[in-house]
Design a protein around this motif. Structure first.
Motif: not given
Length: 408
Positions: A145-148, A163-181
């Motif tokens: 997502e960050a690369s996109v 609409v952005m998927e914001s968790t790591l694959p098969n996980s509830q751990e979020t990763n949106y901090e990398q691309w949301e800003p």
């Protein structure tokens, strides 16, 4: 009524905000299957069209076959040029360009196929949309997502909702901090998180913000498609019902076959019985005709007296011994009173000497006498009846009333 196909009701939330748009346009990055867990399928059925980007050959071809009137880009979307090493996780939506995630999927038992796929920036995808208004953009690329977002170069294209998927694959751990800003800097405002994806609304369309907040509910007026995770139990029960119906159908077919066999067997028996009945009636008709012919024959009429005597003899043999004696005495007395019958009987007795001898012996044992005149067979014979020894006066008087000789 809107039909939801998406994995986590993303399409329901988007439809709530955008259903007033007629024949809208979307861009689906990481489209995967054109039906199963598809965010765009419900919109497509309502007249919307769009662009699909899918890196895996299998799913890209499925979208082309199902959506021949839409643009399908078979490439990975992200920053950079040329191609990228891509890891296809067979029969799943977990395919990724991240080797670490690929190894985790392989360790979990998934089959991994490594391929090289073209790499295209998001700005190039927007360019293919031309000057069309993009109403929603969905990004689901399993860790890319960050690369996109990084590849979203300055562009006039501003989707109304992202609409952005914001968790790591098969996980509830979020990763949106990398691309949301960066997305916020481009003029988007966070609106909603559904546990898997985050929804952002363009500052140019703040009027849509109030549609986000509550999750999918009864007031959204939607139904589930038959191929969603939420209908798995229903599909299982339907499959069980289909199996029960199939078993019932098979059992019914067996019962019907058995009934047909029984009916056929009964029909065969009926035909056999009808044949036997017809043959019996034919035999009866033949025997009846033969009897009629016999009864009308001369020999039958001539032997009638003999049959009567034989019948009388047979009847006498069946009577009790005491009854026979009484009957013979009565016959002798009666014949003494009826000479014409006495003569006939005497003539017949000459033909049956054994029977005649028994009658004579009986008469003598009972105190009666029998005489015959003439020596030739066929001559008349006369009977006279004497009172038995010791007979009473009444018995003697009764005998006197019986003629001693047959009158000529």
């Amino acid at each position: 009524m809107f039909v939801s196909y998406a994995q986590n009701f993303e399409d329901v939330i988007l439809w709530r905000a955008l259903k007033q748009v007629k024949n809208g346009f979307y861009i689906d990055i990481g489209a995967q299957d054109p039906v199963v867990e598809s965010v765009s399928r419900g919109f497509y059925e309502n007249g919307w069209r769009g662009i699909h980007a899918e890196a895996t050959t299998h799913y890209a071809e499925k979208v082309r076959q199902d959506r021949p009137d839409e643009n399908v880009i078979q490439a990975a979307i992200g920053s950079g040029d040329g191609s990228i090493r891509f890891f296809e996780v067979q029969d799943t939506g977990l395919s990724t360009s991240d080797p670490d995630f690929a190894m985790k999927h392989k360790a979990a038992g998934h089959s991994i196929v490594e391929t090289d796929v073209p790499l295209m920036p998001l700005s190039a995808v927007f360019a293919q949309a031309g000057d069309r208004e993009v109403h929603w953009l969905k990004v689901d690329v399993e860790g890319m997502e960050a690369s996109v977002i990084e590849s979203w170069a300055p562009s006039p294209a501003r989707p109304w909702v992202v609409v952005m998927e914001s968790t790591l694959p098969n996980s509830q751990e979020t990763n949106y901090e990398q691309w949301e800003p960066k997305l916020l800097d481009m003029g988007y405002q966070f609106a909603y998180f559904d546990g898997l994806s985050r929804f952002y609304v363009s500052e140019q369309h703040k009027e849509l913000l109030h549609f986000f907040g509550p999750g999918p509910n009864v007031f959204d007026g939607f139904v589930l498609a038959d191929k969603t995770p939420y209908t798995a139990v229903l599909r299982l029960r339907l499959a069980e019902r289909d199996q029960q119906l199939e078993r019932a159908h098979t059992e019914h077919a067996h019962q019907m076959a058995e009934m047909r066999r029984i009916v056929q067997e009964d029909d065969r028996r009926i035909r056999t019985l009808e044949g036997e009945l017809s043959a019996s009636r034919n035999r009866e008709a033949i025997i009846g005709a033969q009897l009629h012919e016999t009864y009308q024959s001369l020999s039958w009429r001539l032997t009638r007296p003999l049959r009567k005597i034989n019948a009388l003899k047979a009847g006498l043999l069946r009577l009790p011994r005491h009854g026979v004696k009484i009957l013979l005495e009565k016959i002798i007395r009666w014949l003494s009173r009826h000479p014409q019958w006495k003569d006939r009987c005497l003539q017949l007795l000459y033909r049956y000497p054994k029977f005649r001898g028994k009658l004579e012996a009986f008469a003598r044992s009972r105190g009666y006498g029998v005489t015959q005149h003439g020596l030739d067979v066929g001559h008349e014979a006369e009977w006279y009846i004497d009172a038995p020894k010791g007979a009473s006066a009444q018995w003697k008087q009764l005998l006197e009333d019986i003629p001693a000789k047959s009158e000529r």
